[in-house]
Design a protein around this motif. Structure first.
Motif, PDB file in Angstrom:
ATOM      1  N   GLN A 202       1.058 -34.262 -36.950  1.00 24.16           N
ATOM      2  CA  GLN A 202       2.509 -34.259 -36.704  1.00 24.16           C
ATOM      3  C   GLN A 202       2.862 -33.380 -35.508  1.00 24.16           C
ATOM      4  O   GLN A 202       3.733 -33.720 -34.688  1.00 24.16           O
ATOM      5  CB  GLN A 202       3.240 -33.782 -37.956  1.00 24.16           C
ATOM      6  CG  GLN A 202       3.171 -34.749 -39.122  1.00 24.16           C
ATOM      7  CD  GLN A 202       3.801 -34.184 -40.382  1.00 24.16           C
ATOM      8  OE1 GLN A 202       4.328 -33.071 -40.370  1.00 24.16           O
ATOM      9  NE2 GLN A 202       3.755 -34.962 -41.460  1.00 24.16           N
ATOM     10  N   LEU A 203       2.187 -32.226 -35.382  1.00 24.90           N
ATOM     11  CA  LEU A 203       2.433 -31.348 -34.239  1.00 24.90           C
ATOM     12  C   LEU A 203       2.045 -32.037 -32.939  1.00 24.90           C
ATOM     13  O   LEU A 203       2.784 -31.967 -31.937  1.00 24.90           O
ATOM     14  CB  LEU A 203       1.642 -30.050 -34.415  1.00 24.90           C
ATOM     15  CG  LEU A 203       1.725 -29.048 -33.248  1.00 24.90           C
ATOM     16  CD1 LEU A 203       3.181 -28.603 -33.028  1.00 24.90           C
ATOM     17  CD2 LEU A 203       0.824 -27.847 -33.498  1.00 24.90           C
TER      18      LEU A 203
ATOM     19  N   GLU B 257      -7.436 -31.531 -50.752  1.00 29.30           N
ATOM     20  CA  GLU B 257      -6.071 -31.928 -50.409  1.00 29.30           C
ATOM     21  C   GLU B 257      -5.453 -30.956 -49.403  1.00 29.30           C
ATOM     22  O   GLU B 257      -4.689 -31.360 -48.503  1.00 29.30           O
ATOM     23  CB  GLU B 257      -5.217 -31.993 -51.672  1.00 29.30           C
ATOM     24  CG  GLU B 257      -3.821 -32.527 -51.466  1.00 29.30           C
ATOM     25  CD  GLU B 257      -3.809 -33.907 -50.846  1.00 29.30           C
ATOM     26  OE1 GLU B 257      -2.879 -34.191 -50.047  1.00 29.30           O
ATOM     27  OE2 GLU B 257      -4.731 -34.711 -51.130  1.00 29.30           O
ATOM     28  N   ALA B 258      -5.787 -29.656 -49.526  1.00 30.56           N
ATOM     29  CA  ALA B 258      -5.263 -28.670 -48.573  1.00 30.56           C
ATOM     30  C   ALA B 258      -5.784 -28.950 -47.166  1.00 30.56           C
ATOM     31  O   ALA B 258      -5.033 -28.837 -46.176  1.00 30.56           O
ATOM     32  CB  ALA B 258      -5.649 -27.270 -49.019  1.00 30.56           C
ATOM     33  N   VAL B 259      -7.076 -29.314 -47.046  1.00 34.44           N
ATOM     34  CA  VAL B 259      -7.646 -29.640 -45.730  1.00 34.44           C
ATOM     35  C   VAL B 259      -6.981 -30.891 -45.165  1.00 34.44           C
ATOM     36  O   VAL B 259      -6.631 -30.944 -43.963  1.00 34.44           O
ATOM     37  CB  VAL B 259      -9.169 -29.818 -45.846  1.00 34.44           C
ATOM     38  CG1 VAL B 259      -9.745 -30.362 -44.528  1.00 34.44           C
ATOM     39  CG2 VAL B 259      -9.833 -28.497 -46.206  1.00 34.44           C
ATOM     40  N   ARG B 260      -6.785 -31.894 -46.007  1.00 34.25           N
ATOM     41  CA  ARG B 260      -6.116 -33.111 -45.528  1.00 34.25           C
ATOM     42  C   ARG B 260      -4.685 -32.813 -45.068  1.00 34.25           C
ATOM     43  O   ARG B 260      -4.207 -33.355 -44.057  1.00 34.25           O
ATOM     44  CB  ARG B 260      -6.107 -34.159 -46.650  1.00 34.25           C
ATOM     45  CG  ARG B 260      -7.476 -34.710 -47.020  1.00 34.25           C
ATOM     46  CD  ARG B 260      -7.336 -35.922 -47.933  1.00 34.25           C
ATOM     47  NE  ARG B 260      -8.627 -36.388 -48.405  1.00 34.25           N
ATOM     48  CZ  ARG B 260      -9.132 -36.122 -49.602  1.00 34.25           C
ATOM     49  NH1 ARG B 260      -8.444 -35.366 -50.453  1.00 34.25           N
ATOM     50  NH2 ARG B 260     -10.314 -36.594 -49.954  1.00 34.25           N
ATOM     51  N   GLN B 261      -4.012 -31.976 -45.839  1.00 30.64           N
ATOM     52  CA  GLN B 261      -2.639 -31.634 -45.460  1.00 30.64           C
ATOM     53  C   GLN B 261      -2.607 -30.879 -44.136  1.00 30.64           C
ATOM     54  O   GLN B 261      -1.712 -31.086 -43.303  1.00 30.64           O
ATOM     55  CB  GLN B 261      -1.993 -30.787 -46.565  1.00 30.64           C
ATOM     56  CG  GLN B 261      -0.521 -30.477 -46.346  1.00 30.64           C
ATOM     57  CD  GLN B 261       0.330 -31.730 -46.264  1.00 30.64           C
ATOM     58  OE1 GLN B 261       0.162 -32.647 -47.078  1.00 30.64           O
ATOM     59  NE2 GLN B 261       1.214 -31.799 -45.291  1.00 30.64           N
ATOM     60  N   TRP B 262      -3.587 -30.022 -43.905  1.00 32.87           N
ATOM     61  CA  TRP B 262      -3.681 -29.320 -42.623  1.00 32.87           C
ATOM     62  C   TRP B 262      -3.854 -30.300 -41.474  1.00 32.87           C
ATOM     63  O   TRP B 262      -3.194 -30.178 -40.431  1.00 32.87           O
ATOM     64  CB  TRP B 262      -4.843 -28.332 -42.686  1.00 32.87           C
ATOM     65  CG  TRP B 262      -5.154 -27.692 -41.368  1.00 32.87           C
ATOM     66  CD1 TRP B 262      -4.371 -26.857 -40.645  1.00 32.87           C
ATOM     67  CD2 TRP B 262      -6.353 -27.865 -40.609  1.00 32.87           C
ATOM     68  NE1 TRP B 262      -4.985 -26.474 -39.476  1.00 32.87           N
ATOM     69  CE2 TRP B 262      -6.219 -27.084 -39.435  1.00 32.87           C
ATOM     70  CE3 TRP B 262      -7.528 -28.588 -40.807  1.00 32.87           C
ATOM     71  CZ2 TRP B 262      -7.219 -27.020 -38.455  1.00 32.87           C
ATOM     72  CZ3 TRP B 262      -8.513 -28.503 -39.846  1.00 32.87           C
ATOM     73  CH2 TRP B 262      -8.363 -27.738 -38.684  1.00 32.87           C
ATOM     74  N   ILE B 263      -4.717 -31.300 -41.655  1.00 35.83           N
ATOM     75  CA  ILE B 263      -4.923 -32.319 -40.623  1.00 35.83           C
ATOM     76  C   ILE B 263      -3.627 -33.084 -40.382  1.00 35.83           C
ATOM     77  O   ILE B 263      -3.232 -33.353 -39.229  1.00 35.83           O
ATOM     78  CB  ILE B 263      -6.058 -33.271 -41.028  1.00 35.83           C
ATOM     79  CG1 ILE B 263      -7.396 -32.522 -41.069  1.00 35.83           C
ATOM     80  CG2 ILE B 263      -6.138 -34.462 -40.082  1.00 35.83           C
ATOM     81  CD1 ILE B 263      -7.858 -32.013 -39.730  1.00 35.83           C
ATOM     82  N   ARG B 264      -2.932 -33.439 -41.470  1.00 40.22           N
ATOM     83  CA  ARG B 264      -1.669 -34.174 -41.305  1.00 40.22           C
ATOM     84  C   ARG B 264      -0.646 -33.327 -40.540  1.00 40.22           C
ATOM     85  O   ARG B 264       0.091 -33.833 -39.677  1.00 40.22           O
ATOM     86  CB  ARG B 264      -1.118 -34.578 -42.681  1.00 40.22           C
ATOM     87  CG  ARG B 264      -1.851 -35.738 -43.313  1.00 40.22           C
ATOM     88  CD  ARG B 264      -1.077 -36.309 -44.488  1.00 40.22           C
ATOM     89  NE  ARG B 264      -1.063 -35.389 -45.623  1.00 40.22           N
ATOM     90  CZ  ARG B 264      -1.947 -35.400 -46.609  1.00 40.22           C
ATOM     91  NH1 ARG B 264      -2.940 -36.281 -46.594  1.00 40.22           N
ATOM     92  NH2 ARG B 264      -1.861 -34.545 -47.598  1.00 40.22           N
TER      93      ARG B 264
END
Length: 696
Positions: free
Chosen positions: A77-78, A66-73
């Motif tokens: 966004q950036l 989930e942390a990796v997915r959140q990083w991608i998200r």
């Protein structure tokens, strides 16, 4: 006469004293039980701890995924935010209207420079919808990758959504790293998507930072790998970066079909250091990476190893304790046995002094003795040390307990019961001078029927009292009926041996055995329905004794139990009557027909046709008119005479406890059957085995 309370106290004391073999069996069973419990405890603990380790690894893996997915998200966004920087849209639209072969406008280059500064270590590029590169930050790896990535995300970008590429290898000289590209569409309100902003991300460092939080314990860590198992993130053990080859083997099918299912392996496989490790892993097909959470097998199993060491150490100590207990119990048993033997050697049991040994059987030894103070002749029955099993002690106690309840003068009287300090069981009873009925018949072949009636009458008087108290003797036979001279009261009958008695009022009716008695004097229902007998089995036995007194032969003559059971199926009563009449005719005696009819009715095979009670037998005996009278005037000279060879002094029990050792040969007339209730379903088979080789 001692009290019933004293008997019960002795029984209660013995109830908690087990024989040596029970102690040994208990110790061995306890050791086996402890071993089973220890093994089960270790096994269950290992399962629980394995489940805990597996749960921990899975939980960490889910969190890191989930942390990796959140990083991608966040990066998406950036990218979307940067694609909407003021002026960028207008510059891209303006550039698209011009000839694409021209130079990049200065303003567009400035905008791209501003974006590059905000991206810091990341690189970027601008692309038109036709695939022309408008501008880039100059990273060669990114430019080389654009053509390969274009088809992967252009379709998504044209819909106005941010897209990212799977992680791919970046080869820069001899160095190899990994990166991915996140792209955002540049949209015009009217013209739609007019270009793309792509951002190149080297992933090793950010993934390492994300996964570093899972480094628990001394060896726990989370790693990112490619489809071949090569490390994408940096391990906490950077000196060896060989990769995790087991990942590609374990996830070959999941990589092929794009499955994200988590796999846990607690058996242990070698990691990049060559150390066996437990792990949880999953493939993330959208990113093109695998995530692995792992720790060394030794660290994962440390709690189990400590528990196993503790349990087996404890089991070892318990085993040593149990072994010591066995040795101690054997030593104590040996000392007690020697002490009991010393009691006999000293010829003294409690208040009684032993004089001479009268007889010995399988269940007891009888001594002539006298009370140290009263000087009264007494018979002492002793349970030998070598035969003091739990069952033997219970039977011994039961015999004295029930016999002491009976007060009739035709029942042997019990004076005392006790146990020496060394554990030798004994009981004292009246000393009788006389003979049992078997000895009587051997000496007097043709007894007058008046004497037989007199003997049977007295035996029935004893049984009547027992039946009135709900007790069935179950072992009435000639050797258990004594004919005595009681201080001038000649021809006095004494009924002996209540060791197989059954108490019909007891809630545990079968504690004396489902099949008990002497086969030649047992009623048919004793074999066919051993758990459903009543006082009529004693009626049958009295009839069999009467038959023996009249004919000098046992009622049944069979080589083994099978033959005996066949004889029971015939009309025993009618056959007995014919045999009595024939014997009487040969001996030329006068015998009461009423007595013959009474005996034949007593031994009827069908108990419903048999005389129903001892009371009825007494009534019938009182109505018998003897063919040859017998009275005290005739008995006194018989007892005084020494010419008949029968006046030798005999013990209280020529056969103490009904034991066959006192007989000339073991047969169905002398050998006892005793099968516990738990084996009643196999009683016929068991008794067949016992008596197949017994001669009559």
């Amino acid at each position: 006469m001692f009290s019933q309370i004293e008997i019960q106290r002795s029984v209660d004391e013995r109830r908690f004293r087990w024989p040596a073999w029970v102690n040994l069996l208990t110790v061995i069973s306890t050791a086996i039980l402890l071993l089973a419990i220890s093994g089960w405890t270790v096994y269950q603990s290992e399962k629980a701890l394995d489940a805990n380790v597996a749960s921990k690894l899975e939980t960490i893996l889910k969190i890191e995924s989930e942390a990796v997915r959140q990083w991608i998200r966040n990066e998406q966004q950036l990218a979307g935010y940067l694609s909407r920087v003021d002026g960028l849209l207008d510059q891209v639209v303006s550039y698209g209207k011009k000839d694409t072969s021209g130079e990049v406008p200065k303003d567009l280059g400035l905008k791209l420079g501003q974006i590059s500064k905000r991206l810091k270590s990341k690189s970027c590029f601008l692309m038109t919808t036709s695939g022309n590169i408008v501008a880039n930050s100059g990273e060669s790896w990114l430019l080389k990758s654009i053509d390969d990535l274009e088809n992967q995300f252009c379709e998504t970008l044209m819909t106005g959504k941010t897209s990212f590429s799977p992680v791919f290898k970046i080869q820069q000289g001899s160095d190899q790293t990994y990166g991915l590209v996140i792209s955002a569409p540049i949209q015009h309100p009217k013209l739609g998507v007019v270009g793309f902003l792509g951002i190149g991300h080297p992933v090793t460092e950010p993934l390492t930072q994300i996964l570093k939080s899972s480094r628990s314990g001394e060896t726990g860590e989370a790693l990112a790998v490619d489809r071949e198992g090569n490390l994408i993130s940096t391990s906490r053990f950077p000196e060896l970066e060989a990769g995790l080859p087991f990942f590609s083997e374990s996830h070959a099918n999941r990589i092929k079909f794009g499955s994200t299912k988590i796999q846990v392996d607690l058996a242990g496989k070698e990691d990049q250091r060559g150390v066996r490790s437990v792990f949880a892993s999953r493939w993330m097909p959208n990113l093109g990476i695998g995530l692995v959470t792992k720790m060394d097998l030794a660290e994962a199993n440390a709690p189990v190893s400590k528990l196993r060491s503790f349990v087996w150490t404890l089991f070892g100590l318990l085993t040593v304790t149990l072994f010591s207990t066995i040795v101690y119990r054997w030593y104590v048993y040996h000392l007690r046995k020697l002490a009991r033997q010393s009691d006999l050697e000293r010829k003294r049991l409690g208040s009684y002094e032993l004089q001479s040994k009268v007889g010995e059987g399988g269940m007891g030894v009888v001594y002539r003795a006298h009370h140290a103070l009263l000087r009264r002749p007494t018979a002492i029955k002793i349970l030998p040390p070598e035969k003091s099993s739990q069952a033997a002690i219970q039977r011994f106690e039961r015999e004295v307990q029930y016999t002491s309840q009976l007060k009739h003068p035709n029942t042997i009287a019990i004076y005392d019961y006790g146990r020496t300090e060394n554990g030798l069981f004994y009981y004292a009873m009246e000393y009788l001078e006389g003979m049992n009925l078997e000895q009587l018949v051997r000496c007097e072949k043709n007894l007058p029927d008046g004497r037989i009636i007199h003997i049977l009458w007295q035996a029935c008087q004893s049984l009547q009292e027992a039946h009135a108290q709900g007790l069935i003797h179950r072992d009435i036979k000639p050797v258990n009926i004594m004919l005595c001279n009681q201080g001038g009261a000649v021809d006095t009958v004494k009924v002996l041996d209540f060791g197989m008695v059954r108490d019909l009022s007891s809630s545990s009716q079968n504690f004396t055995g489902a099949l008990s008695g002497t086969p030649a004097y047992m009623a048919p229902e004793c074999f066919t329905q051993p758990n459903d007998i009543d006082s009529r089995v004693d009626v049958f036995a009295i009839g069999a004794v009467g038959f023996y007194l009249l004919t000098g032969e046992p009622l049944f003559q069979a080589a083994n139990l099978n033959e005996l059971l066949k004889l029971h199926q015939s009309s025993v009563g009618r056959g007995a009557k014919k045999r009595i009449e024939k014997a009487v005719e040969l001996s030329e005696r006068k015998v009461s027909s009423d007595l013959v009819n009474l005996i034949s009715r007593c031994v009827e095979s069908d108990r419903e046709n048999r005389i129903g009670s001892i009371a009825e037998v007494l009534k019938a005996l009182s109505e018998c008119v003897p063919g040859e009278t017998w009275n005290r005037k005739m008995a006194v000279p018989w007892w005084r005479s020494s010419s008949n060879g029968c006046q030798a002094e005999n013990s209280t029990e020529t056969n103490p406890g009904g034991d066959s050792e006192f007989e000339d040969s073991e047969s169905l007339e002398t050998t006892q059957v005793f099968i516990p209730a738990s084996e009643s379903s196999q009683s016929k088979k068991s008794t067949d085995k016992v008596f197949d080789q017994q001669p009559v």
